[in-house]
Design a protein around this motif. Structure first.
Motif, PDB file in Angstrom:
ATOM      1  N   LEU A  39       9.695   4.895   0.022  1.00 52.57           N
ATOM      2  CA  LEU A  39       8.860   4.209   1.314  1.00 52.57           C
ATOM      3  C   LEU A  39       8.142   3.272   1.122  1.00 52.57           C
ATOM      4  CD1 LEU A  39       6.702   6.405   2.545  1.00 52.57           C
ATOM      5  CD2 LEU A  39       5.994   6.940  -0.040  1.00 52.57           C
ATOM      6  N   GLY A  40       7.948   2.522   0.254  1.00 54.97           N
ATOM      7  CA  GLY A  40       7.436   0.901   0.221  1.00 54.97           C
ATOM      8  C   GLY A  40       8.193  -0.155   1.284  1.00 54.97           C
ATOM      9  N   ALA A  41       9.406  -0.198   1.474  1.00 55.29           N
ATOM     10  CA  ALA A  41      10.353  -0.554   1.798  1.00 55.29           C
ATOM     11  C   ALA A  41       9.875  -0.319   3.641  1.00 55.29           C
ATOM     12  CB  ALA A  41      12.023  -0.676   1.918  1.00 55.29           C
ATOM     13  N   ALA A  42       9.568   0.850   3.566  1.00 55.33           N
ATOM     14  CA  ALA A  42       9.940   1.685   5.144  1.00 55.33           C
ATOM     15  C   ALA A  42       8.265   1.261   5.148  1.00 55.33           C
ATOM     16  CB  ALA A  42      10.028   2.969   4.868  1.00 55.33           C
ATOM     17  N   SER A  43       7.257   1.530   4.466  1.00 51.83           N
ATOM     18  CA  SER A  43       5.847   0.882   4.406  1.00 51.83           C
ATOM     19  C   SER A  43       6.018  -0.370   5.287  1.00 51.83           C
ATOM     20  CB  SER A  43       5.232   1.317   3.890  1.00 51.83           C
ATOM     21  OG  SER A  43       5.027   2.607   3.237  1.00 51.83           O
ATOM     22  N   ILE A  44       5.990  -1.076   4.083  1.00 49.62           N
ATOM     23  CA  ILE A  44       6.081  -2.497   4.623  1.00 49.62           C
ATOM     24  C   ILE A  44       7.458  -3.317   6.061  1.00 49.62           C
ATOM     25  CG2 ILE A  44       6.657  -4.753   3.725  1.00 49.62           C
ATOM     26  CD1 ILE A  44       6.058  -3.769   0.659  1.00 49.62           C
ATOM     27  N   GLY A  45       7.941  -2.705   6.170  1.00 41.05           N
ATOM     28  CA  GLY A  45       9.089  -3.069   7.263  1.00 41.05           C
ATOM     29  C   GLY A  45       8.988  -2.359   8.613  1.00 41.05           C
ATOM     30  N   CYS A  46       7.947  -0.884   8.711  1.00 45.73           N
ATOM     31  CA  CYS A  46       7.275  -0.692   9.553  1.00 45.73           C
ATOM     32  C   CYS A  46       6.214  -1.499  10.280  1.00 45.73           C
ATOM     33  CB  CYS A  46       7.286   0.546   9.339  1.00 45.73           C
ATOM     34  SG  CYS A  46       8.297   2.271   9.970  1.00 45.73           S
ATOM     35  N   GLY A  47       4.704  -1.914   9.087  1.00 47.00           N
ATOM     36  CA  GLY A  47       3.711  -2.601   9.435  1.00 47.00           C
ATOM     37  C   GLY A  47       3.976  -4.368  10.010  1.00 47.00           C
ATOM     38  N   ILE A  48       5.286  -4.420   9.193  1.00 43.05           N
ATOM     39  CA  ILE A  48       5.356  -6.451   9.888  1.00 43.05           C
ATOM     40  C   ILE A  48       6.139  -5.817  11.381  1.00 43.05           C
ATOM     41  CG2 ILE A  48       7.317  -7.501   9.651  1.00 43.05           C
ATOM     42  CD1 ILE A  48       7.656  -6.987   6.487  1.00 43.05           C
ATOM     43  N   TRP A  49       7.324  -4.550  11.681  1.00 40.81           N
ATOM     44  CA  TRP A  49       7.480  -4.902  13.048  1.00 40.81           C
ATOM     45  C   TRP A  49       6.748  -4.450  14.114  1.00 40.81           C
ATOM     46  CZ3 TRP A  49       8.232  -0.178  16.145  1.00 40.81           C
ATOM     47  CH2 TRP A  49       8.569  -0.488  17.369  1.00 40.81           C
ATOM     48  N   THR A  50       5.530  -3.032  13.440  1.00 43.06           N
ATOM     49  CA  THR A  50       4.340  -3.006  14.592  1.00 43.06           C
ATOM     50  C   THR A  50       3.416  -4.002  14.711  1.00 43.06           C
ATOM     51  OG1 THR A  50       4.580  -0.454  12.984  1.00 43.06           O
ATOM     52  CG2 THR A  50       2.495  -0.967  14.455  1.00 43.06           C
ATOM     53  N   MET A  51       3.413  -5.214  13.093  1.00 42.64           N
ATOM     54  CA  MET A  51       2.421  -6.084  13.987  1.00 42.64           C
ATOM     55  C   MET A  51       3.350  -6.888  15.281  1.00 42.64           C
ATOM     56  SD  MET A  51       2.947  -9.645  12.658  1.00 42.64           S
ATOM     57  CE  MET A  51       1.559 -10.671  13.855  1.00 42.64           C
ATOM     58  N   HIS A  52       4.719  -7.006  15.325  1.00 44.34           N
ATOM     59  CA  HIS A  52       5.441  -7.514  15.970  1.00 44.34           C
ATOM     60  C   HIS A  52       4.779  -7.380  17.206  1.00 44.34           C
ATOM     61  CE1 HIS A  52       9.031 -10.470  17.421  1.00 44.34           C
ATOM     62  NE2 HIS A  52       9.112  -9.238  18.623  1.00 44.34           N
ATOM     63  N   VAL A  88      15.720  -2.179   6.403  1.00 45.68           N
ATOM     64  CA  VAL A  88      16.846  -2.538   5.151  1.00 45.68           C
ATOM     65  C   VAL A  88      16.794  -3.739   4.221  1.00 45.68           C
ATOM     66  CG1 VAL A  88      19.103  -3.289   5.379  1.00 45.68           C
ATOM     67  CG2 VAL A  88      18.119  -0.938   6.393  1.00 45.68           C
ATOM     68  N   VAL A  89      15.824  -4.579   5.176  1.00 47.71           N
ATOM     69  CA  VAL A  89      16.093  -5.662   4.770  1.00 47.71           C
ATOM     70  C   VAL A  89      14.976  -6.177   3.647  1.00 47.71           C
ATOM     71  CG1 VAL A  89      15.580  -8.433   4.599  1.00 47.71           C
ATOM     72  CG2 VAL A  89      17.340  -7.249   6.276  1.00 47.71           C
ATOM     73  N   VAL A  90      13.908  -5.594   3.923  1.00 50.64           N
ATOM     74  CA  VAL A  90      12.076  -5.317   3.117  1.00 50.64           C
ATOM     75  C   VAL A  90      12.919  -4.960   2.307  1.00 50.64           C
ATOM     76  CG1 VAL A  90      10.052  -4.421   2.650  1.00 50.64           C
ATOM     77  CG2 VAL A  90      10.876  -5.369   4.824  1.00 50.64           C
ATOM     78  N   GLY A  91      13.967  -3.077   2.110  1.00 56.45           N
ATOM     79  CA  GLY A  91      14.589  -2.420   1.330  1.00 56.45           C
ATOM     80  C   GLY A  91      15.025  -3.543   0.600  1.00 56.45           C
ATOM     81  N   ILE A  92      16.039  -4.009   0.397  1.00 56.66           N
ATOM     82  CA  ILE A  92      16.686  -4.871  -0.360  1.00 56.66           C
ATOM     83  C   ILE A  92      15.824  -5.612  -1.338  1.00 56.66           C
ATOM     84  CG2 ILE A  92      18.418  -6.957  -0.698  1.00 56.66           C
ATOM     85  CD1 ILE A  92      19.816  -5.876   2.089  1.00 56.66           C
TER      86      ILE A  92
END
Length: 193
Positions: A50-63, A93-97
């Motif tokens: 959930l943390g990885a999805a939140s951070i990854g989606c936040g970065i993507w949405t920001m972009h 995925v990469v934030v998840g790693i």
């Protein structure tokens, strides 16, 4: 084709909204990671995912909020849907790693540098995949030195965020870390642009 590029066609609205989204994604993601690390009874894989999805989606949405403000006077801009969705998957995925690496291995220098490097490269890959999704009447050219600087910013930001995720337990310090992460992610994006 030489085009007149405007990265701020709506003024400060898109950079501010993009920054807020990066901070919200980071705040939620960091709280999930903190929960997995400091709560022995928590379901660690679920909180880290959930943390990885939140951070990854936040970065993507920001972009992509920031990209709303991007205009080329002489051409309409469209986005390739496949590359756009792929950029989201790469971000998560990469934030998840990185998140899983520090969530399970801790904050040793080796783990942190490796996970931060992988995550930063993933954030940069998401950004440039998102840029590759742009379809316009012309082509986009990059300055290698500026691209390298944006990748370096992404790696440093990712490493700092991962360190914060497993080293900070208080709400206010977590909030501060997410505000700093928002600056770093936005800085990487606008440097790359």
């Amino acid at each position: 084709m030489q085009g007149t590029v405007d990265g701020f066609s709506y003024g400060a609205v898109t950079p501010v909204a993009a920054y807020i989204m990066a901070c919200l994604g980071a705040a939620l993601g960091l709280r999930c990671v903190v929960r997995s690390v400091y709560n022995e009874r928590s379901w660690k894989p679920g909180w880290l995912a959930l943390g990885a999805a939140s951070i990854g989606c936040g970065i993507w949405t920001m972009h992509f909020i920031a990209m709303i403000g991007f205009r080329v006077e002489e051409s309409r801009i469209h986005y390739d849907v496949t590359l756009t969705v792929l950029s989201l998957a790469v971000a998560i995925v990469v934030v998840g790693i990185g998140v899983f690496a520090v969530g399970y291995r801790g904050v040793s220098t080796t783990t942190l540098c490796t996970a931060g490097g992988v995550t930063g490269l993933g954030v940069a890959a998401m950004h440039y995949l998102g840029m590759a999704a742009i379809q316009l009447n012309g082509y986009i050219e990059y300055d290698i030195a500026v691209v390298a600087l944006s990748v370096l910013i992404a790696i440093v930001a990712a490493t700092a965020a991962l360190w914060a995720a497993v080293s900070i337990s208080g709400f206010l310090t977590s909030l501060g870390a997410s505000l700093v992460m928002g600056v770093a992610v936005s800085g990487m994006h606008y440097t790359g642009m």
